[in-house]
Design a protein around this motif. Structure first.
Motif, PDB file in Angstrom:
ATOM      1  N   GLU A  30       0.856  -1.196   0.000  1.00  0.00           N
ATOM      2  CA  GLU A  30       0.000   0.000   0.000  1.00  0.00           C
ATOM      3  C   GLU A  30       0.891   1.245   0.000  1.00  0.00           C
ATOM      4  OE1 GLU A  30      -3.418   0.998   0.021  1.00  0.00           O
ATOM      5  OE2 GLU A  30      -2.469   2.965   0.138  1.00  0.00           O
ATOM      6  N   ARG A  31       0.574   2.183  -0.892  1.00  0.00           N
ATOM      7  CA  ARG A  31       1.392   3.379  -1.013  1.00  0.00           C
ATOM      8  C   ARG A  31       1.274   4.281   0.219  1.00  0.00           C
ATOM      9  NH1 ARG A  31       2.725   8.277  -2.951  1.00  0.00           N
ATOM     10  NH2 ARG A  31       4.084   8.305  -4.766  1.00  0.00           N
ATOM     11  N   ALA A  32       0.061   4.351   0.787  1.00  0.00           N
ATOM     12  CA  ALA A  32      -0.147   5.221   1.960  1.00  0.00           C
ATOM     13  C   ALA A  32       0.671   4.687   3.139  1.00  0.00           C
ATOM     14  CB  ALA A  32      -1.628   5.242   2.325  1.00  0.00           C
ATOM     15  N   GLY A 121       3.504   2.283   2.742  1.00  0.00           N
ATOM     16  CA  GLY A 121       4.500   3.281   2.358  1.00  0.00           C
ATOM     17  C   GLY A 121       5.411   2.815   1.249  1.00  0.00           C
ATOM     18  N   ASP A 122       4.949   1.877   0.417  1.00  0.00           N
ATOM     19  CA  ASP A 122       5.790   1.407  -0.688  1.00  0.00           C
ATOM     20  C   ASP A 122       4.942   1.283  -1.948  1.00  0.00           C
ATOM     21  OD1 ASP A 122       8.150   0.708  -1.865  1.00  0.00           O
ATOM     22  OD2 ASP A 122       8.469  -1.124  -0.693  1.00  0.00           O
ATOM     23  N   SER A 123       5.609   1.212  -3.079  1.00  0.00           N
ATOM     24  CA  SER A 123       4.883   1.165  -4.346  1.00  0.00           C
ATOM     25  C   SER A 123       5.704   0.380  -5.373  1.00  0.00           C
ATOM     26  CB  SER A 123       4.674   2.608  -4.845  1.00  0.00           C
ATOM     27  OG  SER A 123       4.079   2.617  -6.112  1.00  0.00           O
ATOM     28  N   VAL A 124       5.008  -0.279  -6.278  1.00  0.00           N
ATOM     29  CA  VAL A 124       5.682  -1.002  -7.361  1.00  0.00           C
ATOM     30  C   VAL A 124       6.267   0.015  -8.346  1.00  0.00           C
ATOM     31  CG1 VAL A 124       5.243  -2.508  -9.350  1.00  0.00           C
ATOM     32  CG2 VAL A 124       4.153  -2.996  -7.154  1.00  0.00           C
ATOM     33  N   THR A 125       7.542  -0.150  -8.705  1.00  0.00           N
ATOM     34  CA  THR A 125       8.139   0.778  -9.682  1.00  0.00           C
ATOM     35  C   THR A 125       8.643   0.058 -10.933  1.00  0.00           C
ATOM     36  OG1 THR A 125      10.224   0.603  -8.483  1.00  0.00           O
ATOM     37  CG2 THR A 125       8.840   2.523  -7.987  1.00  0.00           C
ATOM     38  N   ALA A 126       8.748  -1.270 -10.898  1.00  0.00           N
ATOM     39  CA  ALA A 126       9.215  -2.005 -12.085  1.00  0.00           C
ATOM     40  C   ALA A 126       8.608  -3.398 -12.103  1.00  0.00           C
ATOM     41  CB  ALA A 126      10.743  -2.115 -12.061  1.00  0.00           C
ATOM     42  N   LEU A 127       8.216  -3.844 -13.289  1.00  0.00           N
ATOM     43  CA  LEU A 127       7.672  -5.200 -13.475  1.00  0.00           C
ATOM     44  C   LEU A 127       8.381  -5.815 -14.670  1.00  0.00           C
ATOM     45  CD1 LEU A 127       3.835  -4.370 -13.272  1.00  0.00           C
ATOM     46  CD2 LEU A 127       5.179  -5.531 -11.511  1.00  0.00           C
ATOM     47  N   GLU A 128       9.011  -6.942 -14.469  1.00  0.00           N
ATOM     48  CA  GLU A 128       9.685  -7.617 -15.588  1.00  0.00           C
ATOM     49  C   GLU A 128       9.356  -9.097 -15.552  1.00  0.00           C
ATOM     50  OE1 GLU A 128      13.914  -6.837 -15.247  1.00  0.00           O
ATOM     51  OE2 GLU A 128      13.375  -4.722 -14.913  1.00  0.00           O
ATOM     52  N   GLU A 129       9.204  -9.688 -16.748  1.00  0.00           N
ATOM     53  CA  GLU A 129       8.973 -11.139 -16.822  1.00  0.00           C
ATOM     54  C   GLU A 129      10.131 -11.750 -17.607  1.00  0.00           C
ATOM     55  OE1 GLU A 129       5.041 -12.480 -17.819  1.00  0.00           O
ATOM     56  OE2 GLU A 129       4.094 -10.793 -16.778  1.00  0.00           O
ATOM     57  N   PHE A 140      10.546  -2.204  -6.185  1.00  0.00           N
ATOM     58  CA  PHE A 140       9.725  -1.332  -5.338  1.00  0.00           C
ATOM     59  C   PHE A 140      10.442  -0.016  -5.088  1.00  0.00           C
ATOM     60  CE2 PHE A 140       8.457  -5.667  -4.360  1.00  0.00           C
ATOM     61  CZ  PHE A 140       7.069  -5.591  -4.345  1.00  0.00           C
ATOM     62  N   LEU A 141       9.632   1.003  -4.764  1.00  0.00           N
ATOM     63  CA  LEU A 141      10.154   2.327  -4.422  1.00  0.00           C
ATOM     64  C   LEU A 141      11.187   2.249  -3.299  1.00  0.00           C
ATOM     65  CD1 LEU A 141       9.465   5.248  -5.292  1.00  0.00           C
ATOM     66  CD2 LEU A 141       7.800   5.337  -3.432  1.00  0.00           C
ATOM     67  N   SER A 142      10.965   1.348  -2.352  1.00  0.00           N
ATOM     68  CA  SER A 142      11.859   1.203  -1.198  1.00  0.00           C
ATOM     69  C   SER A 142      13.213   0.623  -1.580  1.00  0.00           C
ATOM     70  CB  SER A 142      11.208   0.267  -0.180  1.00  0.00           C
ATOM     71  OG  SER A 142      10.915  -0.975  -0.813  1.00  0.00           O
ATOM     72  N   GLY A 143      13.354   0.144  -2.822  1.00  0.00           N
ATOM     73  CA  GLY A 143      14.597  -0.489  -3.240  1.00  0.00           C
ATOM     74  C   GLY A 143      14.535  -2.009  -3.147  1.00  0.00           C
ATOM     75  N   HIS A 144      13.522  -2.511  -2.448  1.00  0.00           N
ATOM     76  CA  HIS A 144      13.304  -3.948  -2.304  1.00  0.00           C
ATOM     77  C   HIS A 144      13.016  -4.554  -3.697  1.00  0.00           C
ATOM     78  CE1 HIS A 144      11.731  -7.434  -0.129  1.00  0.00           C
ATOM     79  NE2 HIS A 144      10.665  -7.411  -0.911  1.00  0.00           N
ATOM     80  N   ARG A 145      13.433  -5.812  -3.922  1.00  0.00           N
ATOM     81  CA  ARG A 145      13.076  -6.542  -5.154  1.00  0.00           C
ATOM     82  C   ARG A 145      12.571  -7.923  -4.768  1.00  0.00           C
ATOM     83  NH1 ARG A 145      14.318  -4.176  -9.891  1.00  0.00           N
ATOM     84  NH2 ARG A 145      13.757  -6.050 -11.034  1.00  0.00           N
ATOM     85  N   GLU A 146      11.571  -8.430  -5.470  1.00  0.00           N
ATOM     86  CA  GLU A 146      11.019  -9.741  -5.111  1.00  0.00           C
ATOM     87  C   GLU A 146      10.329 -10.336  -6.341  1.00  0.00           C
ATOM     88  OE1 GLU A 146       8.887  -9.399  -1.418  1.00  0.00           O
ATOM     89  OE2 GLU A 146       8.297 -11.518  -1.434  1.00  0.00           O
ATOM     90  N   SER A 147      10.244 -11.657  -6.404  1.00  0.00           N
ATOM     91  CA  SER A 147       9.575 -12.318  -7.540  1.00  0.00           C
ATOM     92  C   SER A 147       8.261 -12.932  -7.101  1.00  0.00           C
ATOM     93  CB  SER A 147      10.471 -13.422  -8.106  1.00  0.00           C
ATOM     94  OG  SER A 147      11.652 -12.846  -8.584  1.00  0.00           O
ATOM     95  N   PHE A 148       7.285 -12.871  -7.999  1.00  0.00           N
ATOM     96  CA  PHE A 148       5.952 -13.432  -7.726  1.00  0.00           C
ATOM     97  C   PHE A 148       5.476 -14.216  -8.944  1.00  0.00           C
ATOM     98  CE2 PHE A 148       6.438  -9.738  -5.050  1.00  0.00           C
ATOM     99  CZ  PHE A 148       5.925 -10.152  -3.829  1.00  0.00           C
ATOM    100  N   ASP A 149       4.497 -15.104  -8.697  1.00  0.00           N
ATOM    101  CA  ASP A 149       3.874 -15.800  -9.835  1.00  0.00           C
ATOM    102  C   ASP A 149       2.915 -14.872 -10.568  1.00  0.00           C
ATOM    103  OD1 ASP A 149       5.069 -18.376  -9.405  1.00  0.00           O
ATOM    104  OD2 ASP A 149       3.830 -18.501  -7.599  1.00  0.00           O
TER     105      ASP A 149
END
Ligand SMILES: Cc1cc2nc3c(=O)[nH]c(=O)nc-3n(C[C@H](O)[C@H](O)[C@H](O)COP(=O)(O)OP(=O)(O)OC[C@H]3O[C@@H](n4cnc5c(N)ncnc54)[C@H](O)[C@@H]3O)c2cc1C
Length: 375
Positions: A30-32, A121-129, A140-149
């Protein structure tokens, strides 16, 4: 599946409830900075009632509901009631359920399994497949990176997921020429109905329900380019629209906006997209197909969309494309109906001229009881 849901509004929460109930591993973002509250009561209508019933939530939601028959009166500049707000013309049927957005969001949140991750307080900033599209790598805006199905964008009218998959909002938005602003007022306790004052192109109102009171503003305007996350800019836009208006309760209501850290402000716009999915990403709720507050159906669409998408993923294990297509086919008729329902809404809420204000008042009928002053 590991699924990222972006947005914790009604669409995001309902999706998370539907998906976790089917055994998926869901993360919410959630961005808020915290759980968002506020807004007017919203409606649950038609087949969306079946959705909350299947989740076992209908009795609790009915207990929490707002009495929609006490919808209020239109007043003149002195606060004298001149017409009745037509509740029966707004509802689809007696079964419609009106509830505060906060109560609905809380009931949905209570249904989530404990420990469901929600990152504020975070938001998606990049999506790659990468590598043939077997997963989505998310930045993510926070700098975090993670993979999902799968990534499901339930992040509202100004969706970041939609921006990343389908491009800028301007390519899909249809502005309906009205803006809305809403702020909390101190509880009043007074047994008076909601009141709404119109001036050509403007509405200011006090909504009252369950001991709460909200300042409500609507005004006609072409598209105003501004940062949707800049609260100070939004307050300035509203103040400019009502500058010089000292009649009725307007100064007191504007004062409440100035002091409100959670002021809600948005364009009355629709989103029109031919498809709601791309690769392993799909959109739900306002992000996909905002019908605008004038439709009174945005929350119902969010609920049916979340249910149809979760059910389709169940029916097509291992084939997200088939699931996304089935979800779209089931949801599209509801969206077309809701988006087409707004045509005359602005003329009821913010008539453009004194003639149309008087014509609206004449068409809805007089107030049934005199309204006491609330000062
Ligand atoms: C605080 C609030 C008050 C509202 N008040 C009214 C009202 O008075 N009348 C009315 O008709 N409608 C109102 N709405 C809109 C209404 O709730 C929706 O039209 C409807 O319920 C559909 O819900 P949704 O979940 O698709 O979108 P929304 O309810 O808009 O929820 C989207 C969520 O996504 C979040 N979000 C936005 N951008 C990002 C991002 N980049 N990353 C992660 N999260 C993001 C938002 O903060 C929000 O929590 C309000 C919405 C909010 C958030």
């Amino acid at each position: 599946m590991r699924i990222l849901v972006s947005g914790t509004g009604v669409a995001g929460l309902a999706l998370a409830v539907e998906l976790t109930a089917r055994g998926h591993d869901v993360s919410l973002i959630e961005r808020a900075p915290e759980f968002r509250t506020g807004g007017t009561p919203i409606d649950i209508r038609g087949d969306a009632l079946g959705v909350v019933d299947r989740l076992g939530l209908l009795p609790r939601l009915r207990e929490l509901s707002v009495d929609a028959t006490e919808s209020g009166v239109f007043v003149d500049a002195d606060g004298t009631a001149v017409a009745r707000v037509p509740a029966e013309q707004i509802s689809d049927s007696d079964d419609d359920l009106e509830i505060t957005r906060d109560d609905l969001a809380r009931v949905l949140t209570d249904q989530l399994p404990s420990g469901t991750p929600v990152r504020y307080g975070d938001s998606v900033t990049a999506l790659e497949e990468p590598d043939g599209g077997g997963r989505v790598d998310v930045g993510f805006l926070s700098g975090h990176r993670e993979s999902f199905d799968l990534v499901l964008g339930a992040d509202g009218l100004h969706s970041a997921v939609r921006h990343l998959t389908f491009g800028p909002e301007s390519g899909h938005a249809r502005h309906l020429g009205v803006y809305l602003g809403i702020s909390k007022l101190p509880p009043e306790g007074a047994q008076v109905p909601s009141q709404f004052y119109n001036y050509p192109g403007l509405m200011a109102g006090i909504m009252r329900f369950k001991g709460e009171a909200l300042a409500f503003f609507a005004f006609r305007s072409g598209w105003i380019d501004h940062d949707h996350h800049d609260l100070a800019a939004q307050k300035r836009i509203l103040a400019d629209a009502f500058a010089g208006h000292t009649e009725w309760e307007i100064p007191r209501l504007l004062d409440a906006v100035r002091r409100d850290p959670a002021f809600y402000f948005d364009a009355v716009s629709q989103i029109h997209l031919p498809v709601w999915h791309w690769g392993r990403t799909a959109l739900v709720g306002d992000a996909a197909h905002c019908a605008s507050p004038l439709s009174g159906r945005g929350t119902s669409l969010a609920l049916t969309g979340a249910a149809f998408l979760a059910e389709a993923l169940d029916r097509h294990p291992g084939d997200h494309t088939a699931a996304f297509e089935e979800y779209t086919a089931r949801q599209r008729p509801y969206v077309d109906f809701a988006q087409a329902s707004v045509e005359e809404g602005a003329d009821v809420v913010v008539p453009a001229t004194w003639e149309t204000i008087h014509a609206r008042n004449a068409s809805v009928g007089g107030p049934e009881a005199p309204v006491e002053s609330v000062r």
